[in-house]
Design an enzyme around this catalytic site. Structure first.
Site, PDB file in Angstrom:
ATOM      1  N   GLU A  19       0.757  -1.286  -0.042  1.00  0.00           N
ATOM      2  CA  GLU A  19       0.039  -0.006   0.065  1.00  0.00           C
ATOM      3  C   GLU A  19       0.741   1.320   0.024  1.00  0.00           C
ATOM      4  OE1 GLU A  19      -2.612  -0.321   3.422  1.00  0.00           O
ATOM      5  OE2 GLU A  19      -3.555  -2.024   2.564  1.00  0.00           O
ATOM      6  N   ASP A  49      -3.794   3.532  -1.293  1.00  0.00           N
ATOM      7  CA  ASP A  49      -4.477   3.386   0.085  1.00  0.00           C
ATOM      8  C   ASP A  49      -5.070   4.844   0.306  1.00  0.00           C
ATOM      9  OD1 ASP A  49      -5.356   2.291   2.196  1.00  0.00           O
ATOM     10  OD2 ASP A  49      -3.596   2.840   3.611  1.00  0.00           O
ATOM     11  N   GLU A 105     -12.427   0.293   2.334  1.00  0.00           N
ATOM     12  CA  GLU A 105     -12.045   0.142   3.755  1.00  0.00           C
ATOM     13  C   GLU A 105     -13.160   0.315   4.570  1.00  0.00           C
ATOM     14  OE1 GLU A 105      -7.556   1.590   3.393  1.00  0.00           O
ATOM     15  OE2 GLU A 105      -9.020   3.020   3.781  1.00  0.00           O
TER      16      GLU A 105
END
Length: 143
Positions: A19, A49, A105
């Site tokens: 990431e 990310d 996420e």
């Protein structure tokens, strides 16, 4: 450290995604770009990310050869709000058109799982899916 862990587990490399955060790219983009290219040459995948939480995210989509886009949890938490929903749909469509794997996420509820699955997201990350695990636990689980 990673090379040492993978010394006897090279078969796991295609399953590992590194990431890259926006703060890393802001500090020295050229160094990050070189490192991303080296990681991909070794077979690792690269993810942008916390997408959407910073200042220049779209410029990274244009120039960084990432395999994956991780949508920040700030959008996941407010997924039912009309404006947030419109942003999510647009970003997901954009990532699909760039042939990127899409990860969301902070998925913590059944409603979020259903909504993002319906939007065609590739992967979900959060407590609704399971707890985080270390590389050692992953190696044990896949052995």
């Amino acid at each position: 450290m990673l090379d040492q862990k993978l010394e006897t587990n090279q078969h796991l490399v295609p399953y590992i995604t590194m990431e890259i955060t926006e703060s890393m790219m802001i500090d020295d983009y050229q160094v990050v770009l070189n490192n991303v290219n080296k990681l991909q040459e070794r077979g690792f995948k690269v993810s942008i990310d916390d997408f959407g939480s910073g200042y220049a995210s779209f410029s990274y989509l244009q120039s960084l050869p990432a395999n994956e886009l991780k949508i920040d949890r700030c959008y996941t938490e407010r997924f039912e709000e009309p404006r947030t929903s419109a942003i999510l749909e647009s970003v997901i469509d954009l990532a699909k058109s760039l042939n990127m794997i899409i990860v969301v996420e902070g998925v913590e509820s059944t409603q979020q799982v259903e909504r993002f699955t319906k939007l065609g997201v590739d992967r979900l990350q959060g407590w609704a899916m399971g707890k985080p695990m270390s590389l050692d636990d992953l190696i044990l689980k896949t052995s």
